[in-house]
Design a protein around this motif. Structure first.
Motif, short mmCIF file in Angstrom:
data_model
loop_
_atom_site.label_atom_id
_atom_site.label_comp_id
_atom_site.label_asym_id
_atom_site.label_seq_id
_atom_site.Cartn_x
_atom_site.Cartn_y
_atom_site.Cartn_z
N THR A 70 0.82 -1.21 0.00
CA THR A 70 0.00 0.00 0.00
C THR A 70 0.85 1.26 0.00
N GLN A 71 2.15 1.14 0.34
CA GLN A 71 3.02 2.30 0.35
C GLN A 71 3.69 2.54 -1.01
N LEU A 72 3.61 1.59 -1.88
CA LEU A 72 4.23 1.74 -3.19
C LEU A 72 3.29 2.49 -4.13
N PRO A 73 3.84 3.42 -4.93
CA PRO A 73 2.98 4.10 -5.92
C PRO A 73 2.35 3.08 -6.86
N GLN A 74 1.13 3.32 -7.24
CA GLN A 74 0.41 2.42 -8.12
C GLN A 74 0.64 2.82 -9.58
N HIS A 75 1.88 2.60 -10.03
CA HIS A 75 2.25 2.99 -11.38
C HIS A 75 1.57 2.11 -12.43
N ALA A 76 1.52 2.63 -13.65
CA ALA A 76 0.92 1.92 -14.78
C ALA A 76 1.98 1.72 -15.85
N PRO A 77 1.81 0.71 -16.72
CA PRO A 77 2.75 0.53 -17.83
C PRO A 77 2.61 1.68 -18.84
N LEU A 78 3.68 2.46 -19.01
CA LEU A 78 3.63 3.64 -19.88
C LEU A 78 4.35 3.45 -21.20
N ALA A 79 5.35 2.58 -21.25
CA ALA A 79 6.11 2.39 -22.47
C ALA A 79 6.62 0.96 -22.54
N ALA A 80 6.85 0.49 -23.74
CA ALA A 80 7.34 -0.88 -23.93
C ALA A 80 8.34 -0.93 -25.07
N GLN A 81 9.30 -1.82 -24.93
CA GLN A 81 10.24 -2.07 -26.02
C GLN A 81 9.97 -3.45 -26.59
N THR A 82 9.88 -3.52 -27.90
CA THR A 82 9.66 -4.80 -28.57
C THR A 82 10.91 -5.18 -29.37
N ARG A 83 11.10 -6.47 -29.54
CA ARG A 83 12.16 -7.01 -30.38
C ARG A 83 11.55 -8.15 -31.19
N ASP A 84 11.46 -7.93 -32.51
CA ASP A 84 10.82 -8.89 -33.41
C ASP A 84 9.45 -9.32 -32.90
N GLY A 85 8.66 -8.31 -32.52
CA GLY A 85 7.26 -8.55 -32.16
C GLY A 85 7.03 -9.00 -30.74
N LEU A 86 8.08 -9.29 -29.98
CA LEU A 86 7.93 -9.72 -28.60
C LEU A 86 8.27 -8.57 -27.66
N ILE A 87 7.41 -8.34 -26.67
CA ILE A 87 7.70 -7.29 -25.69
C ILE A 87 8.89 -7.71 -24.84
N GLU A 88 9.96 -6.93 -24.92
CA GLU A 88 11.21 -7.25 -24.23
C GLU A 88 11.33 -6.54 -22.89
N SER A 89 10.85 -5.30 -22.82
CA SER A 89 10.95 -4.51 -21.59
C SER A 89 9.72 -3.63 -21.47
N VAL A 90 9.32 -3.36 -20.23
CA VAL A 90 8.19 -2.49 -19.95
C VAL A 90 8.61 -1.45 -18.92
N HIS A 91 8.29 -0.19 -19.19
CA HIS A 91 8.56 0.89 -18.25
C HIS A 91 7.24 1.33 -17.61
N TYR A 92 7.16 1.22 -16.30
CA TYR A 92 6.01 1.69 -15.56
C TYR A 92 6.24 3.12 -15.09
N GLY A 93 5.15 3.78 -14.77
CA GLY A 93 5.27 5.14 -14.27
C GLY A 93 3.91 5.77 -14.09
N SER A 94 3.92 7.07 -13.86
CA SER A 94 2.68 7.83 -13.69
C SER A 94 2.80 9.12 -14.49
N ALA A 95 1.64 9.66 -14.87
CA ALA A 95 1.62 10.87 -15.67
C ALA A 95 0.30 11.60 -15.47
N VAL A 96 0.32 12.90 -15.73
CA VAL A 96 -0.90 13.69 -15.61
C VAL A 96 -0.80 14.90 -16.52
N ALA A 97 -1.95 15.36 -17.00
CA ALA A 97 -2.06 16.64 -17.70
C ALA A 97 -3.15 17.43 -17.03
N VAL A 98 -2.90 18.72 -16.78
CA VAL A 98 -3.88 19.55 -16.08
C VAL A 98 -4.29 20.73 -16.95
#
Length: 343
Positions: free
Chosen positions: A16-44
């Motif tokens: 409950t103390q960890l931020p509830q980040h969402a998957p924001l970006a991904a790296q693919t290699r030959d169609g397979l997801i190799e890495s995922v970057h989680y994070g948070s974002a907002v626009a006001v």
């Protein structure tokens, strides 16, 4: 045989103390997801209302160097007057090129100061090319080469202008830092959740993405001729002083008229638009490569013309010297919208 002593490993924080980040970006290699970057974002919106969000934009985080434009506003409010290129340097995480080092020296010289008066940490130039050239010339880590030297020169100058002691200007109780703290609270509309120390030595405030986005929207939209407008004008006119040649923040401000941008260590990106909207991004793993693709994705969702930003929106993944994949933003806004409808 004696058994080795057990190492006591601290328990991780409760989920409950960890931020509830969402998957924001991904790296693919030959169609397979190799890495995922989680994070948070907002626009006001200009009034501070939330236009779109992903992850946990109300979790406290350290904006790191994205605080520099706000710190510059505080200094201008109490009499710091500099040519635009030097005021932009006061809000910079510069690459350490000769123009950046010379600019910091000019700020000091204009106020009867020398590099001895700087209290920031020493480092090599931040930019890769600049660092290589510096080392090839026999350069070593110095306070002038460190990416925050423009801000620190401006802080020392502000002390001279106001008759405050230069020595100890990083102390949170120093009049300069008290001024900065009040200005940050005003512009973000938040009191910091806690205070730490940034890498260069300045006090560092834990705020929310929403608060920082609100502050950048205010800076970008201020046309009343005040300190906010002065800092924003300087940064827009001299993006090469805010970052450096070859830096994505420099490119972003050059390609989108009226846009104000500042990055920060640990995967932070802030943007202010001329109409008063603000954007804030935090990549949870602190990596730098996902910051700009996510930012461009949000700008596109805000109906900003991002046609010219295609080189910043994706990065090719190479295999044997040829493209075999791509790093790009995930469809996180659609996911957040679906979650909201489900609730």
């Amino acid at each position: 045989m004696t058994s080795p002593a057990l190492v006591q490993i601290p328990a991780p924080p409760a989920p409950t103390q960890l931020p509830q980040h969402a998957p924001l970006a991904a790296q693919t290699r030959d169609g397979l997801i190799e890495s995922v970057h989680y994070g948070s974002a907002v626009a006001v919106a200009p009034d501070g209302g939330t236009l779109l969000a992903a992850g946990d934009p109300l979790a406290p985080f350290y904006p790191r160097s994205a605080l520099k434009p706000l710190q510059a506003v505080a200094m201008v409010r109490v009499g710091l007057v500099l040519p635009d290129e030097l005021l932009a340097l006061a809000a910079a995480s510069h690459s350490g090129a000769a123009r950046h080092r010379d600019g910091a020296l000019r700020i000091l010289d204009l106020h009867g100061l020398t590099p001895v008066d700087l209290a920031n940490s020493s480092d090599l130039p931040y930019g890769t090319r600049e660092r290589e050239e510096w080392l090839a010339g026999g350069g070593q880590a110095t306070q002038l080469a460190q990416n925050c030297s423009g801000k620190h020169a401006a802080m020392a100058a502000t002390c001279v202008i106001n008759g405050w002691p230069v020595r100890g200007y990083l102390d949170p109780e120093h009049p300069l830092q008290q001024l900065v703290a009040g200005t940050v609270a005003e512009l973000t509309g938040e009191d910091p959740e806690r205070i730490s120390t940034d890498g260069c030595g300045t006090p560092l405030f834990a705020l929310t993405l929403r608060g920082m986005a609100r502050a950048f929207g205010r800076l970008a939209a201020d046309d009343a001729g005040g300190a906010e407008a002065a800092v924003a004008r300087a940064m827009r006119r001299h993006p090469e002083m805010v970052a450096g040649e070859g830096r994505d923040v420099t490119a972003l401000m050059r390609l989108v008229p009226g846009l104000l941008a500042k990055d920060g260590f640990e995967g932070v990106q802030l943007v202010g638009l001329a109409d008063g909207r603000g954007v804030a991004v935090k990549i949870s793993d602190g990596g730098d490569r996902a910051r700009m693709p996510v930012t461009v994705r949000i700008l596109d969702a805000l109906d900003v013309d991002t046609t010219s930003l295609a080189p910043l929106a994706t990065s090719p993944v190479l295999g044997g010297g040829r493209p075999v994949g791509v790093l790009q933003a995930a469809d996180f806004l659609a996911a957040e919208t679906s979650n909201a409808h489900a609730q």
